[in-house]
Scaffold this motif. Structure first.
Motif, PDB file in Angstrom:
ATOM      1  N   VAL A   1     -32.478 -51.674   7.652  1.00 60.82           N
ATOM      2  CA  VAL A   1     -32.372 -52.921   8.409  1.00 60.82           C
ATOM      3  C   VAL A   1     -30.904 -53.289   8.641  1.00 60.82           C
ATOM      4  CG1 VAL A   1     -32.768 -55.416   8.292  1.00 60.82           C
ATOM      5  CG2 VAL A   1     -34.625 -53.824   7.743  1.00 60.82           C
ATOM      6  N   ASP A   2     -30.081 -53.129   7.623  1.00 59.29           N
ATOM      7  CA  ASP A   2     -28.661 -53.445   7.772  1.00 59.29           C
ATOM      8  C   ASP A   2     -27.998 -52.558   8.822  1.00 59.29           C
ATOM      9  OD1 ASP A   2     -28.857 -55.397   5.861  1.00 59.29           O
ATOM     10  OD2 ASP A   2     -27.986 -54.198   4.246  1.00 59.29           O
ATOM     11  N   SER A   3     -28.420 -51.297   8.885  1.00 59.32           N
ATOM     12  CA  SER A   3     -27.778 -50.372   9.830  1.00 59.32           C
ATOM     13  C   SER A   3     -28.226 -50.597  11.268  1.00 59.32           C
ATOM     14  CB  SER A   3     -28.079 -48.924   9.423  1.00 59.32           C
ATOM     15  OG  SER A   3     -29.451 -48.606   9.614  1.00 59.32           O
ATOM     16  N   VAL A   4     -29.437 -51.126  11.435  1.00 60.52           N
ATOM     17  CA  VAL A   4     -29.994 -51.311  12.781  1.00 60.52           C
ATOM     18  C   VAL A   4     -29.829 -52.743  13.282  1.00 60.52           C
ATOM     19  CG1 VAL A   4     -32.127 -51.197  14.158  1.00 60.52           C
ATOM     20  CG2 VAL A   4     -31.673 -49.453  12.409  1.00 60.52           C
ATOM     21  N   ASP A   5     -29.922 -53.717  12.357  1.00 55.92           N
ATOM     22  CA  ASP A   5     -29.954 -55.146  12.716  1.00 55.92           C
ATOM     23  C   ASP A   5     -30.970 -55.377  13.835  1.00 55.92           C
ATOM     24  OD1 ASP A   5     -29.375 -57.819  12.647  1.00 55.92           O
ATOM     25  OD2 ASP A   5     -27.593 -57.662  13.902  1.00 55.92           O
ATOM     26  N   PRO A   6     -32.264 -55.133  13.553  1.00 52.71           N
ATOM     27  CA  PRO A   6     -33.263 -55.111  14.627  1.00 52.71           C
ATOM     28  C   PRO A   6     -33.581 -56.487  15.196  1.00 52.71           C
ATOM     29  CG  PRO A   6     -34.343 -54.962  12.498  1.00 52.71           C
ATOM     30  CD  PRO A   6     -32.860 -54.890  12.225  1.00 52.71           C
ATOM     31  N   ASP A   7     -33.886 -56.490  16.482  1.00 50.24           N
ATOM     32  CA  ASP A   7     -34.447 -57.693  17.101  1.00 50.24           C
ATOM     33  C   ASP A   7     -35.905 -57.857  16.691  1.00 50.24           C
ATOM     34  OD1 ASP A   7     -32.152 -58.375  18.850  1.00 50.24           O
ATOM     35  OD2 ASP A   7     -32.645 -56.461  19.816  1.00 50.24           O
ATOM     36  N   LEU A   8     -36.572 -56.724  16.459  1.00 45.23           N
ATOM     37  CA  LEU A   8     -37.995 -56.730  16.100  1.00 45.23           C
ATOM     38  C   LEU A   8     -38.242 -55.795  14.927  1.00 45.23           C
ATOM     39  CD1 LEU A   8     -38.170 -56.182  19.666  1.00 45.23           C
ATOM     40  CD2 LEU A   8     -40.083 -57.634  18.978  1.00 45.23           C
ATOM     41  N   LEU A   9     -39.046 -56.247  13.987  1.00 41.60           N
ATOM     42  CA  LEU A   9     -39.469 -55.411  12.873  1.00 41.60           C
ATOM     43  C   LEU A   9     -40.992 -55.361  12.842  1.00 41.60           C
ATOM     44  CD1 LEU A   9     -39.035 -53.789  10.255  1.00 41.60           C
ATOM     45  CD2 LEU A   9     -39.051 -55.987   9.034  1.00 41.60           C
ATOM     46  N   PHE A  10     -41.525 -54.157  12.949  1.00 46.52           N
ATOM     47  CA  PHE A  10     -42.967 -53.943  12.863  1.00 46.52           C
ATOM     48  C   PHE A  10     -43.288 -53.371  11.486  1.00 46.52           C
ATOM     49  CE2 PHE A  10     -42.098 -54.180  17.309  1.00 46.52           C
ATOM     50  CZ  PHE A  10     -43.250 -54.652  17.926  1.00 46.52           C
ATOM     51  N   ASN A  11     -43.778 -54.222  10.582  1.00 51.34           N
ATOM     52  CA  ASN A  11     -44.194 -53.780   9.254  1.00 51.34           C
ATOM     53  C   ASN A  11     -45.605 -53.201   9.378  1.00 51.34           C
ATOM     54  OD1 ASN A  11     -41.966 -54.555   7.519  1.00 51.34           O
ATOM     55  ND2 ASN A  11     -42.535 -56.672   7.954  1.00 51.34           N
ATOM     56  N   ASN A  12     -45.673 -51.899   9.609  1.00 48.96           N
ATOM     57  CA  ASN A  12     -46.942 -51.274   9.960  1.00 48.96           C
ATOM     58  C   ASN A  12     -47.455 -50.280   8.921  1.00 48.96           C
ATOM     59  OD1 ASN A  12     -49.033 -50.258  12.032  1.00 48.96           O
ATOM     60  ND2 ASN A  12     -47.852 -48.415  11.532  1.00 48.96           N
ATOM     61  N   ALA A  13     -46.593 -49.754   8.074  1.00 51.66           N
ATOM     62  CA  ALA A  13     -47.010 -48.720   7.122  1.00 51.66           C
ATOM     63  C   ALA A  13     -48.125 -49.237   6.219  1.00 51.66           C
ATOM     64  CB  ALA A  13     -45.813 -48.272   6.280  1.00 51.66           C
ATOM     65  N   GLY A  14     -49.127 -48.400   5.978  1.00 52.66           N
ATOM     66  CA  GLY A  14     -50.225 -48.819   5.122  1.00 52.66           C
ATOM     67  C   GLY A  14     -51.061 -47.639   4.665  1.00 52.66           C
ATOM     68  N   ILE A  15     -51.784 -47.832   3.556  1.00 56.14           N
ATOM     69  CA  ILE A  15     -52.714 -46.831   3.048  1.00 56.14           C
ATOM     70  C   ILE A  15     -54.030 -47.518   2.722  1.00 56.14           C
ATOM     71  CG2 ILE A  15     -50.868 -45.387   2.103  1.00 56.14           C
ATOM     72  CD1 ILE A  15     -51.619 -46.460  -0.684  1.00 56.14           C
ATOM     73  N   THR A  16     -55.052 -46.731   2.429  1.00 53.10           N
ATOM     74  CA  THR A  16     -56.344 -47.305   2.079  1.00 53.10           C
ATOM     75  C   THR A  16     -57.032 -46.460   1.026  1.00 53.10           C
ATOM     76  OG1 THR A  16     -58.447 -48.151   2.961  1.00 53.10           O
ATOM     77  CG2 THR A  16     -57.658 -46.058   3.843  1.00 53.10           C
ATOM     78  N   PHE A  17     -57.909 -47.096   0.274  1.00 53.41           N
ATOM     79  CA  PHE A  17     -58.833 -46.404  -0.615  1.00 53.41           C
ATOM     80  C   PHE A  17     -60.221 -46.973  -0.364  1.00 53.41           C
ATOM     81  CE2 PHE A  17     -54.864 -46.177  -3.206  1.00 53.41           C
ATOM     82  CZ  PHE A  17     -54.746 -44.787  -3.211  1.00 53.41           C
ATOM     83  N   GLY A  18     -61.219 -46.098  -0.262  1.00 60.47           N
ATOM     84  CA  GLY A  18     -62.588 -46.551  -0.043  1.00 60.47           C
ATOM     85  C   GLY A  18     -63.513 -45.949  -1.068  1.00 60.47           C
TER      86      GLY A  18
END
Length: 283
Positions: free
Chosen positions: A78-95
């Motif tokens: 984040v520090d290197s990019v200084d984004p206008d937008l951050l998409f927190n998308n990473a995820g896992i699941t257990f079923g």
């Protein structure tokens, strides 16, 4: 009035986590097509690089290796990019049955699905506040709005993401920062085929449990997400049958809870039938 998507994203910088496949890859493609400069971040840098090669449009994309459970690594990106937008998308699941989950699996899903989002917010939100602009987009799920067993750990984490997003939005609004949470029903991504425990069958569960006959196409979903973000809306619940089910649950929670109990019982019967069939075929 719907905002112009290309005008909203053109020339803006974005980080998308979990961008090596599925929703993250689709978001990267949509953002580049809209003219954004995207950092395609994933634990698997090779997968992120494959996503980068799939994009076309006036924007740009580059791959970056990122473990969202590593707060220092998230902060550094984040520090290197200084984004206008951050998409927190990473995820896992257990079923599967909750009693079959190990403590290590509980910790893993909490670390990725909750702490991974928290790390993104902690790294990017203060920068956005100081700048007076920016948007954070968190990927939750219909599982973050409604509850059914056999994916209990996943439901827990996605409820947390919804709560974090809606609460943060009430703070961020006065500081020029937008916060959006997206809650799709089943999207046709590799996550539907991962995290099975015991006799659990993901595609059967996610599709029948959310009243959707076919999973959402990731690129169609990504286009909906970008329109929602451009409009600065708090939440996206899609597709229409999922929205209806969610609204029904808000007005008649007891009825929906009873239906969920029945659904879990039906899933167990289907799982037993599938297991018997597999044993018979192997004999």
């Amino acid at each position: 009035m719907r905002a112009d998507v290309d005008a909203h994203f053109a020339g803006r910088t974005a980080i998308v986590t979990g961008a090596g496949s599925g929703i993250g890859a689709a978001l990267t493609r949509a953002l580049v097509a809209a003219g954004a400069e995207v950092v395609c971040a994933d634990l698997d840098e090779v997968a992120a690089s494959r996503t980068v090669t799939s994009v076309t449009g006036p924007g740009t994309a580059r791959a970056a290796a990122l473990d969202v459970t590593d707060a220092a690594a998230v902060q550094a990106l984040v520090d290197s990019v200084d984004p206008d937008l951050l998409f927190n998308n990473a995820g896992i699941t257990f079923g599967g049955e909750t009693e079959d989950l190990t403590l290590a699996q509980w910790n893993a899903i909490i670390d990725v699905n909750i702490r991974g989002v928290v790390h993104g917010v902690a790294a990017a939100y203060p920068r956005m506040v100081r700048r007076g602009s920016g948007q954070i987009v968190n990927t939750a799920s219909m599982g973050g709005l409604m509850a059914a067993g056999l994916i209990t750990s996943y439901v827990m984490t996605k409820h947390a993401v919804v709560g974090l997003s809606l609460a943060l939005r009430t703070e961020a609004a006065a500081k020029g920062v937008g916060v959006t949470v997206v809650c799709p029903a089943a999207v046709d991504t590799p996550i539907l085929d991962k995290g099975y425990i015991g006799k659990f069958h993901g595609r059967d569960f996610y599709l029948k449990g959310q009243g959707v006959r076919h999973p959402l196409d990731p690129d169609v979903f990504a286009a909906e997400v970008l329109q929602t973000v451009a409009d600065d809306r708090a939440m996206l619940v899609t597709p229409r049958p999922a929205r209806i089910a969610w609204r029904l649950g808000r007005f008649f929670p007891g009825f929906v809870q009873k239906q969920a109990i029945g659904f879990v019982a039906k899933q167990r019967r289907l799982q037993d039938k599938r297991a018997r069939k597999a044993l018979k075929a192997a004999a």
